[in-house]
Write an enzyme that holds these catalytic residues in place. Structure first.
Site: not given
Length: 553
Positions: A59, A522, A497, A528, A525, A343, A307
C-alpha cells in the site's frame, strides 16, 4: 467424496478469517477483546497465503489512525510502527515539462492529511499479527484458502486450504499433503482486492445483484532510499495529469517517511480504453518528470511491487453478509478512492463484523446470517465516509479536467452530500477498445538508474513460486487469447500485467503466435482477472507461501 477430501483433517473454530491484512487482523483482535471483556473463550483462526504476515501487503501508505485509535488506543505506547506524521501536503497537476501546484485552499478535504501518518502497511500488519497472537489468535501463514465449504443447506461452514505437493499436471509428488479443512460457526473473508473466494461467494449468493459493477485500478510502487539532503519526513505529494492522457484516470503518490525512505507509486484506472497503454511503463516514464526525478538522483530503489486497488465506491458495495459468513475489508471494497486510503475503513469493517459475530455466538441459537454486521455498518462512520466519496469514480469518467472540477464542487460545495448519486454502468474489462483505433505508444528505454525494465524490477519483489505446480492463472478457453485478444487488442495482457506473466511467442518467421504464461512471475495483483476483455483469465491461489515477499511495503 473424493479420495483427497476423504483424507483431509479438520479443525474447529468459532471464527475463521481468510487473510491477515488490516481487516482480518482487526477482526481477530476485536473478537479476543470482546471475549476478554465478557470473561469467555472464543477460538479464532487466521489463514494467510503469504509466507509470513505482511509479505503480500502493499500500500502507499498514508494511514488515517481513526480505526487504530478505536481498536488499540495505546498503540503508541505499545510500539506500533506508526511514527512519521504528515507535515506537508502537495498536489501537482503535471504537464509534460512542468507542473502547477494546486493551492491547498482549493483542495477537497479528501486530499488533506493533517493528523495522518506515513507508514509501511506490511510492517503495521506484522505488528497487528503480534498483538493478535498475544491474545490467543492462531495465525497460519503459508496456507492459502482454496475452497469454500458449504453444508447441505448451502450455508458456509469454513474453508479448505489448498493441497501441497501437487505437480504441474495435477499429479501428486513425493511432497504431497492434502489440504486442511477449517470449520467455523462464522467465516470472514478478508482476502483483499478481487478476492478469489469472495468473487465465488458474490456469484453464489447474488451479493452484487443490487450494486454497480466494481471498478479497479492497478497500483505500482517502488520503495527508494534517497539522499538525506533531499528527504523531507512527513511530505506527501500527489499528482495527476502527465504522462496519462486526459481521458485516462490515474495519478501518483510520493510519501517520505523514516530512515530516508520514500514510497513512490503510480495508479492507473483499469477502465482505460487504449489497448497499447502499459501501466508499468507509464510509471517508469512518470519518474523522468522534472518535478519528480530530482528527488531520486543519487538514491537507490530497494523494493518493487504491484496490486489491484478497489475504486468502485459506495454504489458498488456488495451485500456484506450471507449464511455462515461475511465480506470485510477490500474483499468487500472498503477503499475510499479519492483519499487513496482503505486501511482505516477496512479495519473498522472487520471490527464491526467481529462485534456482530461475538454477539451471535453468545446467543442460545446463533443466527445463520450476521445481519447485525451490515446494520451496524449502515450506521457507522465508514458508511458515511464512503457515501460522501460516492460520486468520485463516475465523475472521473468524464475526463481528468472536467471530473476534477465537478468533484471539487461535489466536495467543497455539497460536502459529499449532493442530492444525486451517479453510477458506473460497465465493468472495467468492457472499456478497452480495438487496437485499430489507436497508435502504439513509444515508451522510452529504461536507463537502469531511475527507470527499470519489468523483469529487473520484479526481482526486487522477492517473488518466488514452486515451479512444479499447476498454473494458477487459468484460461477458461485457451483459443480466446490468440483468436480474440491478440487479433482485436494486440494481446493487452502483455502490457497490463506488471510482472511479465503473459508473453506472446512466435516462430522465427513470425507465424504461429501463442500465449506463454510465466506463472512463477506473478505478484498476485489480480489485474488480469479484472482487465481481460472476455474475462477469460481466472486467478486462483497458487500453493501457499508462494508469491511476493515484500519488505517494508
Amino acid at each position: 467424496m473424493s479420495d483427497t477430501e476423504a483424507v483431509r483433517e479438520s479443525m474447529e473454530y468459532d471464527v475463521v478469517i481468510v487473510g491477515a491484512g488490516p481487516s482480518g487482523l482487526a477482526a481477530a483482535i476485536r473478537m479476543k477483546q470482546l471475549a476478554a471483556e465478557k470473561e469467555t473463550e472464543v477460538s479464532v483462526c487466521v489463514l494467510e497465503k503469504g509466507s509470513e504476515v505482511g509479505s503480500h501487503i502493499l500500500s502507499g501508505a498514508v494511514l488515517d489512525p481513526r480505526a487504530l485509535n478505536e481498536l488499540l488506543p495505546d498503540w503508541k505506547e505499545q510500539g506500533a510502527p506508526v511514527t512519521t506524521e504528515v507535515t506537508e501536503d502537495r498536489f501537482m497537476m503535471l504537464s509534460e515539462k512542468g507542473g502547477l501546484k494546486v493551492p491547498n485552499l482549493f483542495l477537497p478535504g479528501c486530499f488533506k492529511n493533517h493528523g495522518n501518518y506515513i507508514i509501511s502497511l506490511g510492517n503495521l500488519c506484522r505488528w497487528l499479527g503480534e498483538q493478535a497472537e498475544a491474545m490467543g489468535v492462531e495465525i497460519y501463514p503459508g496456507f492459502a484458502a482454496a475452497e469454500v465449504l458449504y453444508d447441505d443447506s448451502g450455508k458456509v461452514y469454513g474453508v479448505a486450504t489448498g493441497d501441497l505437493g501437487v505437480g504441474r499436471e495435477g499429479e501428486h509428488t513425493a511432497n504431497y499433503q492434502p489440504g486442511m479443512e477449517l470449520h467455523a460457526k462464522y467465516t470472514f473473508f478478508a482476502e483483499g482486492c478481487r478476492g478469489n473466494l469472495g468473487k465465488q461467494l458474490a456469484a453464489k449468493f447474488g451479493l452484487r445483484d443490487d450494486a454497480d459493477p466494481p471498478s479497479y485500478g492497478i497500483g505500482l510502487k517502488e520503495l527508494w532510499e534517497i539522499d538525506p539532503a533531499k528527504h523531507k519526513p512527513g511530505l506527501v505529494v500527489h499528482s495527476a495529469g502527465w504522462p496519462l492522457d486526459p481521458s485516462t484516470y490515474g495519478g501518483s503518490f510520493m510519501y517520505h517517511f523514516e530512515d530516508n525512505l520514500v514510497s513512490l507509486g503510480f495508479v492507473v484506472g483499469l477502465d482505460y480504453q487504449n489497448p497499447y497503454l502499459d501501466p508499468y511503463r507509464e510509471f517508469q516514464r512518470f519518474k523522468t518528470h522534472p518535478k519528480v526525478a530530482p528527488f531520486f538522483e543519487g538514491g537507490k530503489r530497494i523494493a518493487y511491487g504491484a496490486r489491484a486497488i478497489y475504486a468502485g465506491g459506495h454504489q458498488a458495495l456488495p451485500k456484506l453478509a450471507f449464511p455462515g459468513g461475511c465480506l470485510i475489508g477490500d474483499d468487500a471494497g472498503m477503499l475510499n478512492a479519492p483519499r487513496i486510503k482503505g486501511t482505516h475503513t477496512s479495519m473498522k469493517s472487520g471490527m464491526l463484523a467481529a462485534e456482530a459475530a461475538f454477539a451471535a455466538l453468545q446467543a442460545e441459537a446463533p443466527a445463520a446470517e450476521l445481519s447485525a454486521y451490515p446494520e451496524a455498518f449502515a450506521k457507522s462512520w465508514v458508511n458515511d465516509e464512503l457515501y460522501r466519496a460516492r460520486n468520485f469514480k463516475p465523475l472521473m469518467k468524464k475526463g481528468l479536467r472536467t471530473g476534477a472540477f465537478l468533484f471539487g464542487i461535489d466536495q467543497n460545495l455539497f460536502r459529499g452530500k449532493a442530492p444525486w448519486t451517479l453510477h458506473v454502468t460497465k465493468p472495467d474489462n468492457e472499456a478497452i477498445k480495438p487496437k485499430d483505433q489507436f497508435e502504439p505508444i513509444d515508451y522510452p528505454k529504461p536507463d537502469g538508474k531511475l527507470t527499470f525494465d519489468r523483469l529487473t524490477n520484479l526481482s526486487f519483489s522477492n517473488t518466488n513460486h514452486e515451479e512444479n505446480q499447476p498454473v494458477h492463472l487459468v484460461l477458461k478457453d485457451p483459443h480466446i487469447a490468440i483468436d480474440y485478444n491478440l487479433a482485436k487488442f494486440d494481446a493487452p495482457e502483455q502490457r497490463y500485467c506488471p510482472a511479465g506473466v503473459y508473453e506472446i511467442l512466435r516462430d522465427d518467421d513470425g507465424s504461429n503466435p501463442r500465449l506463454q504464461i510465466n506463472a512463477q512471475n506473478c505478484v498476485h495483483c489480480k489485474t488480469c482477472d479484472i482487465k481481460d476483455p472476455k474475462q477469460n483469465i481466472n486467478w486462483v491461489p497458487p500453493e501457499g507461501g508462494g508469491g511476493p515477499n515484500y519488505p517494508n511495503m
